[in-house]
Motif scaffolding. Sequence first.
Motif, PDB file in Angstrom:
ATOM      1  N   ALA A 239       0.825  -1.205   0.000  1.00  0.00           N
ATOM      2  CA  ALA A 239       0.000   0.000   0.000  1.00  0.00           C
ATOM      3  C   ALA A 239       0.854   1.247   0.000  1.00  0.00           C
ATOM      4  CB  ALA A 239      -0.938  -0.008   1.207  1.00  0.00           C
ATOM      5  N   SER A 249       0.092  -1.927  -5.342  1.00  0.00           N
ATOM      6  CA  SER A 249      -0.501  -1.139  -4.264  1.00  0.00           C
ATOM      7  C   SER A 249      -2.017  -1.056  -4.445  1.00  0.00           C
ATOM      8  CB  SER A 249       0.107   0.264  -4.224  1.00  0.00           C
ATOM      9  OG  SER A 249      -0.295   1.026  -5.349  1.00  0.00           O
ATOM     10  N   PHE A 250      -2.666  -0.445  -3.472  1.00  0.00           N
ATOM     11  CA  PHE A 250      -4.117  -0.287  -3.512  1.00  0.00           C
ATOM     12  C   PHE A 250      -4.468   1.192  -3.490  1.00  0.00           C
ATOM     13  CE2 PHE A 250      -3.476  -4.525  -2.038  1.00  0.00           C
ATOM     14  CZ  PHE A 250      -4.582  -5.263  -2.429  1.00  0.00           C
ATOM     15  N   THR A 252      -6.989   3.523  -1.909  1.00  0.00           N
ATOM     16  CA  THR A 252      -7.814   3.345  -0.717  1.00  0.00           C
ATOM     17  C   THR A 252      -8.839   4.459  -0.563  1.00  0.00           C
ATOM     18  OG1 THR A 252      -6.223   4.543   0.669  1.00  0.00           O
ATOM     19  CG2 THR A 252      -5.926   2.167   0.461  1.00  0.00           C
ATOM     20  N   ASN A 257     -11.448  -0.381  -1.423  1.00  0.00           N
ATOM     21  CA  ASN A 257     -10.174  -0.215  -2.123  1.00  0.00           C
ATOM     22  C   ASN A 257     -10.262  -0.712  -3.554  1.00  0.00           C
ATOM     23  OD1 ASN A 257      -9.184   0.575   0.413  1.00  0.00           O
ATOM     24  ND2 ASN A 257      -8.520  -1.518   0.892  1.00  0.00           N
ATOM     25  N   GLY A 259      -7.665  -2.523  -6.289  1.00  0.00           N
ATOM     26  CA  GLY A 259      -6.338  -3.118  -6.404  1.00  0.00           C
ATOM     27  C   GLY A 259      -6.334  -4.592  -6.051  1.00  0.00           C
ATOM     28  N   PRO A 260      -5.145  -5.197  -6.068  1.00  0.00           N
ATOM     29  CA  PRO A 260      -3.867  -4.524  -6.314  1.00  0.00           C
ATOM     30  C   PRO A 260      -3.729  -4.040  -7.748  1.00  0.00           C
ATOM     31  CG  PRO A 260      -3.544  -6.888  -6.258  1.00  0.00           C
ATOM     32  CD  PRO A 260      -4.971  -6.645  -5.851  1.00  0.00           C
TER      33      PRO A 260
END
Length: 307
Positions: A239, A249-250, A252, A257, A259-260
């Motif tokens: 993250a 990553s995500f 948020t 969220n 992702g990834p």
Amino acid sequence: STLNALGQGQGLSGPAFNQARAYFGAGANFNAEYLSTAFTSGTLSAEQKMEMIEKTVSDAIPVQGILSYANAGDWDKAGALYIGNNPAAAPYGRANARGNNYGTRTVNGEAKVNENVLQALNSRNYNNLLKGIQTIYTQASLRYAYRMDTSLDVDNSTTAFNGVRSEGQAFYRIIGPMLEEADPACDSLMRSIYGIGSTSLPSRSEGKYYCRALACIPPAFEISNTELGVLEGTQGYCAGSAGNGQPGSFLTSPVGNIGPLSSNVATQVDVSVTVSTMKTNIGNGQYAAAQAAFDGNTYLKVGARIR
């Protein structure tokens, strides 16, 4: 011995076996050739040799036999190789080890993927068997990409790094041929990470090895988050700062969220940061500063020209 014959590719056939032969550009004995390199190399460390040999005889060779026998309709032989008389030294045991790492063991302590594979073996379902194999060795490949990252960031040890890389390489060889067909770009990345065909490591400026691998391998094999689980120690690892936009990553938000991520979208996520800066500048009557912020964000500026 049966193990030697399987390593030589004797009597093996089917899509997975043919994929591997094409992938390694070798004859039917590609696993035996890999073992020979490990046994006879004068440059590999003892740890590297051990990992390459162990993962080839306990995982890579049996997996080729399992998928070949299942494809040919010899499900008893496939099951015998998967469980064996010593399950801890067979793919069944590897699944349990990874289930422990990823939190995917069931209430009886066995890996959930083992239940899925046994169901596939009993119902003669090749696709579900293949999915189980892909899940186990995706977990393994991701784990050692993470350990490569931590070797660089924490241990700072070349010896430890090389040992982990060789271990990951031995695992990744099992699914590499399948991933090349499902997602060639992802396979190319993983080859570089694990030194298959090239010793040059990819730059981590585009993201940590684990995070980039996480972003592309599970989707390529349609492995869900529930099936994969979460590797111990990696909660929040990809993250980074909120909205950094790096692969793995995500994005948020309070309601969920995204992702990834599979690609680098850092320039896109920075648009909102520039907008926030401009709003502050405008609110303070600083129009020149607001324009400078706009001019400094190439992506936002180019977007404004699109008609």
